[in-house]
Design an enzyme around this catalytic site. Sequence first.
Site, mmCIF file in Angstrom:
data_model
loop_
_atom_site.group_PDB
_atom_site.id
_atom_site.type_symbol
_atom_site.label_atom_id
_atom_site.label_comp_id
_atom_site.label_asym_id
_atom_site.label_seq_id
_atom_site.Cartn_x
_atom_site.Cartn_y
_atom_site.Cartn_z
ATOM 1 C CB SER A 105 8.579 -4.104 26.656
ATOM 2 O OG SER A 105 8.513 -4.863 27.856
ATOM 3 C CG ASP A 141 17.252 -1.472 30.075
ATOM 4 O OD1 ASP A 141 18.302 -1.803 29.483
ATOM 5 O OD2 ASP A 141 16.583 -2.251 30.769
ATOM 6 C CD GLU A 168 11.431 0.570 35.991
ATOM 7 O OE1 GLU A 168 11.108 -0.133 36.962
ATOM 8 O OE2 GLU A 168 11.135 0.280 34.819
ATOM 9 C CG ASP A 215 22.903 -1.415 34.182
ATOM 10 O OD1 ASP A 215 23.099 -2.485 34.800
ATOM 11 O OD2 ASP A 215 21.767 -1.009 33.887
#
Length: 408
Positions: free
Chosen positions: A135, A180, A168, A43
């Site tokens: 998560s 994600d 992030e 990715d």
Amino acid sequence: MKEKFMVTPELLKENFIEVYGEGAEIRMFASPARINIIGEHIDYNGGKVFPAAIDRYLYCAVRKRSDSKIIYNDLFFSGTFTFDINDSFKFDEKNDYANFLNGILSCMKKQGYSFDTGFEVLIASNVPSAGGISSSSALECGFAWAISETFGFNISRKDIALMGQQSEHEFMNVNCGIMDQYIIATGKKDTAEVLDCAKVEHEYVPLNLGDYRFIVMNTKKKRRLADSKYNERRSQCEEGLAILKKAAIPLSNTGVCSNTKDLPDLCSLTPAQFEECGNAIKDEIIYKRVRHCVTEMDRVLQAVDALKANDLVKLGSLLYGSHDSLKNDYEVTGIELDTLVEVASKQTGCIGARMTGAGFGGCAIALVHKDYAEALIENVQKEYTKIIGYEGGFFACSSGDGVKEIFA
């Protein structure tokens, strides 16, 4: 940490009132975990990946306050985190999971969104933490969607995903790709999603598994993405791309470009083109990293075609090929993940298995006939415990929706 149990929207609402008391409207949101069917560690190399949201959810309940205070609580983790909406949010290790939430708020404020009040939040998750099914991204995107909807910001699903990635990068200091956050924000039940990570565009593909099911197999090996060798692998790929661009090798096969100097990313190379130019990479490790990216991209394209053609046997063989590449060329598996995949592959009814997620622990998936799913779980658990010394975690999953508001 409090004893874990399966959360329902009704339980979340009851516990919210226990924590914060009666008051104004409580709004509740669900954010899914995800599996990546195939397409790992490409990715961030311009590749296409093939994830699906699954029916395991993180829940986020939110209520506006009359003051500027922000309060975070988690149903399973002790401790209350308190901030003010006027704070300049900065990463602080002692803030634990609150850093993921504050990172989103920091991005929102940078983008000009303003808050007229503070708010209080209760989080509870049925998603295994540090389990390789994302998560942390479920937390980021679920919280971002909840705040956007609660405060009327109307941020698009795509922008929610991009905000999660920005958080992030800038707040958590993890140089992650977009997959994600994107699948969690945009996923739809009964589909998988071909995501072009270079263009940030997607196509839904019907996820018709018939009598087969995906089993998620959790190593229960604790690891954190920022502490893993994720960033090292990414820099190795960047080095490989730089070598190829500098070498300026003509490419005779049909592809995105006709000379390596014009390569936008590693996944623009076809396997045939890599045969032509790969010998420019003299470092064996860098060569293997690049080879994984090229071959994994090809496996993704084949997997999409296989699923469209309802050829699950072909899909399963591609899963095995992906794991072998991640083990030998990208070196991100380890004994725990390799044990799960190897033992699962020997079970009756299993037609494919591989690690999913960043690796270095986390989860693997197995594609197994529903009549043999329970036996696979029992047998793999037994062998895994014997070899590794502790139990793994297992559950069957179906596809799920992306972030959404729920009602109880």
